[in-house]
Design a protein around this motif. Structure first.
Motif, short mmCIF file in Angstrom:
data_model
loop_
_atom_site.label_atom_id
_atom_site.label_comp_id
_atom_site.label_asym_id
_atom_site.label_seq_id
_atom_site.Cartn_x
_atom_site.Cartn_y
_atom_site.Cartn_z
N GLU A 6 0.84 -1.20 0.00
CA GLU A 6 0.00 0.00 0.00
C GLU A 6 0.88 1.26 0.00
O GLU A 6 0.65 2.17 -0.78
CB GLU A 6 -0.92 0.01 1.22
N TYR A 7 1.89 1.28 0.86
CA TYR A 7 2.80 2.42 0.90
C TYR A 7 3.50 2.60 -0.44
O TYR A 7 3.65 3.71 -0.93
CB TYR A 7 3.86 2.25 1.99
N PHE A 10 1.38 4.43 -2.85
CA PHE A 10 1.32 5.86 -2.53
C PHE A 10 2.62 6.57 -2.93
O PHE A 10 2.59 7.64 -3.54
CB PHE A 10 1.05 6.08 -1.04
N SER A 13 2.91 6.94 -6.65
CA SER A 13 2.01 7.98 -7.12
C SER A 13 2.58 9.38 -6.85
O SER A 13 2.51 10.27 -7.71
CB SER A 13 0.64 7.84 -6.47
N ILE A 14 3.16 9.57 -5.68
CA ILE A 14 3.79 10.86 -5.36
C ILE A 14 4.89 11.17 -6.37
O ILE A 14 4.96 12.26 -6.93
CB ILE A 14 4.35 10.86 -3.92
#
Length: 131
Positions: A6-7, A10, A13-14
């Protein structure tokens, strides 16, 4: 999906949304990731085909030696994480090398960070701008 996966989604995506080029390398200087801005920026040098190649091959001998020295300095201490490497007058930006570390603080790689100095031209909170 576990927490690390999950991290990772993220963090990817950043990085993908970053307007500046981001090229991430492992400790063997292999390019392991390029965000879309980097692929576009380095298109004339191969773009996405650079993934898996040595970053050192993209630099002259003097620059390659500096990169190796910085990695050695990063490895000396967990507090050694950021080095200012260049100012690009034409693009009005500063360039840094940044250490990447695992959960225990061990050095696992590095990336180059670009910080542009020109003021933002986007209107504040302009949610209705045309793309």
């Amino acid at each position: 999906m576990n927490r690390n996966q999950e991290y990772s989604a993220f963090f990817k995506s950043i990085t993908d949304q970053e307007r500046c080029a981001v090229v991430i390398c492992n400790l063997q200087h292999e390019i392991i990731y390029m965000n879309p801005a980097a692929i576009t920026r380095y298109a004339k040098r191969g773009g996405e085909r650079l993934v898996g190649q040595s970053l050192l091959d993209c630099h002259n001998e003097k620059s390659a030696e500096k990169i190796k020295q910085i990695i050695q300095w990063f490895d000396e201490s967990n507090n050694h994480n950021l080095v200012y490497t260049f100012h690009n007058e034409k693009e009005n930006k500063d360039v840094y090398m940044v250490a990447l570390r695992d959960d225990e603080g061990g050095l696992i790689g590095y990336y180059e960070k670009h910080e542009y100095r020109d003021g933002e031209t986007m209107k504040l909170y302009d949610l209705w701008q045309e793309e």
